[in-house]
Design an enzyme around this catalytic site. Structure first.
Site, PDB file in Angstrom:
ATOM      1  N   GLY A  58      42.162  61.097  21.449  1.00 47.48           N
ATOM      2  CA  GLY A  58      41.515  62.222  21.317  1.00 47.48           C
ATOM      3  C   GLY A  58      41.753  63.250  20.981  1.00 47.48           C
ATOM      4  O   GLY A  58      42.532  64.207  19.522  1.00 47.48           O
ATOM      5  N   ARG A  91      35.988  57.642  15.344  1.00 49.36           N
ATOM      6  CA  ARG A  91      35.261  59.771  15.969  1.00 49.36           C
ATOM      7  C   ARG A  91      35.052  60.163  15.397  1.00 49.36           C
ATOM      8  O   ARG A  91      35.715  60.436  14.424  1.00 49.36           O
ATOM      9  CB  ARG A  91      35.944  59.608  17.400  1.00 49.36           C
ATOM     10  CG  ARG A  91      35.502  58.233  18.790  1.00 49.36           C
ATOM     11  CD  ARG A  91      37.013  58.612  19.903  1.00 49.36           C
ATOM     12  NE  ARG A  91      36.085  60.110  20.723  1.00 49.36           N
ATOM     13  CZ  ARG A  91      37.626  60.173  21.222  1.00 49.36           C
ATOM     14  NH1 ARG A  91      38.460  59.480  22.088  1.00 49.36           N
ATOM     15  NH2 ARG A  91      36.915  60.994  21.787  1.00 49.36           N
ATOM     16  N   SER A  98      33.454  69.558  18.915  1.00 52.24           N
ATOM     17  CA  SER A  98      34.532  69.200  19.792  1.00 52.24           C
ATOM     18  C   SER A  98      35.336  70.296  20.113  1.00 52.24           C
ATOM     19  O   SER A  98      36.064  71.131  19.355  1.00 52.24           O
ATOM     20  CB  SER A  98      35.425  68.438  20.006  1.00 52.24           C
ATOM     21  OG  SER A  98      36.656  68.298  20.512  1.00 52.24           O
ATOM     22  N   ASP A 137      33.579  65.097  30.920  1.00 56.93           N
ATOM     23  CA  ASP A 137      34.589  64.116  31.899  1.00 56.93           C
ATOM     24  C   ASP A 137      34.213  63.653  33.272  1.00 56.93           C
ATOM     25  O   ASP A 137      34.782  62.540  33.781  1.00 56.93           O
ATOM     26  CB  ASP A 137      36.535  64.371  31.720  1.00 56.93           C
ATOM     27  CG  ASP A 137      36.681  64.063  30.014  1.00 56.93           C
ATOM     28  OD1 ASP A 137      36.111  63.395  29.229  1.00 56.93           O
ATOM     29  OD2 ASP A 137      37.466  64.787  29.970  1.00 56.93           O
ATOM     30  N   ARG A 184      29.739  56.697  26.427  1.00 59.31           N
ATOM     31  CA  ARG A 184      29.571  56.896  28.383  1.00 59.31           C
ATOM     32  C   ARG A 184      28.658  56.684  28.842  1.00 59.31           C
ATOM     33  O   ARG A 184      28.095  56.402  30.144  1.00 59.31           O
ATOM     34  CB  ARG A 184      30.726  57.926  28.641  1.00 59.31           C
ATOM     35  CG  ARG A 184      32.032  57.815  28.484  1.00 59.31           C
ATOM     36  CD  ARG A 184      33.311  58.188  29.139  1.00 59.31           C
ATOM     37  NE  ARG A 184      34.419  58.580  28.930  1.00 59.31           N
ATOM     38  CZ  ARG A 184      35.489  59.199  28.202  1.00 59.31           C
ATOM     39  NH1 ARG A 184      34.805  60.432  28.873  1.00 59.31           N
ATOM     40  NH2 ARG A 184      36.639  58.577  28.325  1.00 59.31           N
ATOM     41  N   ARG A 242      37.534  56.336  32.183  1.00 60.77           N
ATOM     42  CA  ARG A 242      36.695  56.758  33.006  1.00 60.77           C
ATOM     43  C   ARG A 242      35.435  56.305  33.943  1.00 60.77           C
ATOM     44  O   ARG A 242      34.911  55.906  34.886  1.00 60.77           O
ATOM     45  CB  ARG A 242      36.033  57.688  32.293  1.00 60.77           C
ATOM     46  CG  ARG A 242      37.272  59.126  32.076  1.00 60.77           C
ATOM     47  CD  ARG A 242      37.475  59.840  32.572  1.00 60.77           C
ATOM     48  NE  ARG A 242      38.172  61.031  32.144  1.00 60.77           N
ATOM     49  CZ  ARG A 242      39.467  61.403  32.336  1.00 60.77           C
ATOM     50  NH1 ARG A 242      39.605  61.032  34.007  1.00 60.77           N
ATOM     51  NH2 ARG A 242      40.009  62.551  31.674  1.00 60.77           N
TER      52      ARG A 242
END
Length: 423
Positions: free
Chosen positions: A91, A119, A162, A304, A335, A377
């Site tokens: 990304g 996304r 973002s 993250d 996530r 992750r």
């Protein structure tokens, strides 16, 4: 690939890997420069390779020489037409380079993998369209077509989307023929990563004028040093530091920058607040066990870190709340879902909220089998959780770590863990 990790603590010392966040930025600046430059970065990941592929697709020449990349800049009069830009599942690569491609007036196609084509790219794409470019997403084909020439003017982005959109425009706007203004509305999230972009730009002689609501960006050429060094990666130091506070004799990560602008440097503060013992000696950070206690973690500037911090919190008796993490639903996986699923599969008790997680920590976890679901992750979070488990942890899709940390499983063995790999 499937890995099986034996339970129990880790101990030892390992060197930080280069920050992919810093590497993306320095490679882009070098490729936009006026002379060849060396970017010192002794390891490569899939995301860094994606940025190199796209810069090469725009005409830069990037070759490995020892522990560095030699970057020969893009020449505007020699950009392939059309250009093929394979950004894989990165990304950062897509969001940084889409505005740059528009500023260079290149015509081409971004090729994407995984969930990247699905996304969100708004409101960045809207700003590019309003300034002369055609952006045509083709998510069913994992592609995005780009054409047109970006025109200068006033660009407006919200601060709560973002930060990579903001960074992308900061890279692109100095390439235009007139001064532009970038306005950011509302509270800015992940500000540290915008500061990291501004530092990279400054290294190459590009210094936007700071305004109360953003920046004024004059047309200026990129002119940098002959050599720049990629700093250590705080995002990928975090799993080791989390493991260090969970048991054993401690873990030391060497080669970190105490003055880093990476937001994920905050892992040290969060772990200390949870009861871990964190010590710094120059650029070396050691995490040792403490009596872990629950806390509240605001993830707006450290998204993250959520999976690995959640894994550590699962072994801290009591209720830990993670808030401000809604953006995690738009990563390589959702996530919030996959972190909860992973820890619950290992015997934890984790609930999702709209923008976070509630973790009911306990002394130990059971162990079991989890699917990384294509997300590096999540694979790392499972490894962190194994420290608190009573039985082995098996991770399917464990090759997901290649996205940011190809030697992760090897490093885990170096800290004393038994890790069995099966294709």
């Amino acid at each position: 690939m499937t890995v099986t990790i034996q339970p129990g603590p880790v101990s030892g010392t390992l060197a930080a890997i280069p920050s992919k966040s810093a590497a993306h930025r320095l490679l882009i600046c070098a490729a936009l420069g006026d002379r060849p430059a060396f970017v010192v970065c002794d390891k490569e990941s899939q995301d860094i390779a994606a940025t190199i592929r796209c810069l090469t697709g725009l005409g830069a020449e990037i070759h490995r020489e020892g522990e560095a990349y030699r970057v020969t800049p893009i020449r505007r009069d020699q950009i392939p037409n059309p250009c093929a830009l394979d950004c894989g599942e990165s990304g950062s690569t897509l969001r940084f380079l889409l505005p740059v491609v528009c500023a260079l007036g290149a015509t081409g196609t971004f090729h994407m993998a995984g969930r990247l084509a699905h996304r969100p790219m708004e409101p960045l794409a809207t700003q590019l369209r309003e300034h002369g470019c055609t952006i045509t997403p083709r998510p069913e084909e994992n592609q995005m077509d780009v054409s047109g020439v970006l025109t200068p003017g006033r660009f407006v982005l919200p601060g709560n989307v973002s930060s990579q959109f903001i960074s992308g425009l900061l890279f692109a706007l100095p390439l235009l023929g007139e001064t532009s203004r970038l306005t950011v509305e509302g509270n800015v999230e992940s500000k540290g990563y915008i500061d990291l972009t501004l530092r990279a730009l400054s290294d190459f002689g590009v210094v936007p004028e700071t305004l109360p609501e953003g920046w004024s960006i004059p047309p200026v050429g990129y002119h940098g040093p002959e050599t720049v060094q990629v700093e250590g990666d705080w995002s990928n130091a975090a799993p080791w530091l989390c493991m260090g506070v969970m048991g054993g004799e401690g873990v030391t990560v060497t080669g970190m920058d105490p003055d880093s602008l990476q937001g994920d440097k905050a892992v040290c503060e969060v772990l200390a607040r949870m009861g871990g013992r964190i010590r710094r000696d120059g650029g070396d950070y050691t995490a040792r066990p403490g009596q872990l206690t629950p806390t509240v973690i605001d993830a707006r500037n450290i998204p993250d870190l959520v999976p690995v911090l959640a894994a550590a919190a699962a072994a801290a008796p009591g209720e830990t709340c993670i808030v401000g993490a809604a953006r995690l639903r738009l990563k390589e996986s959702d996530r919030l879902v996959t972190t909860a699923q992973t820890l619950n599969a290992l015997g934890g008790q984790v609930e999702e909220t709209e923008d976070g997680l509630i973790i009911h920590g306990r002394e130990t976890l059971a162990g079991g089998t989890v699917d990384a679901q294509g997300d590096h992750r999540i694979a790392m979070a499972a490894a962190v959780a194994s420290v608190a488990c009573e039985s082995p942890v098996t991770v399917t899709g464990a090759q997901a770590v290649d996205k940011s940390y190809p030697t992760f499983w090897q490093e885990l063995r170096g800290l004393g863990k038994s890790v069995e790999e099966n294709e």
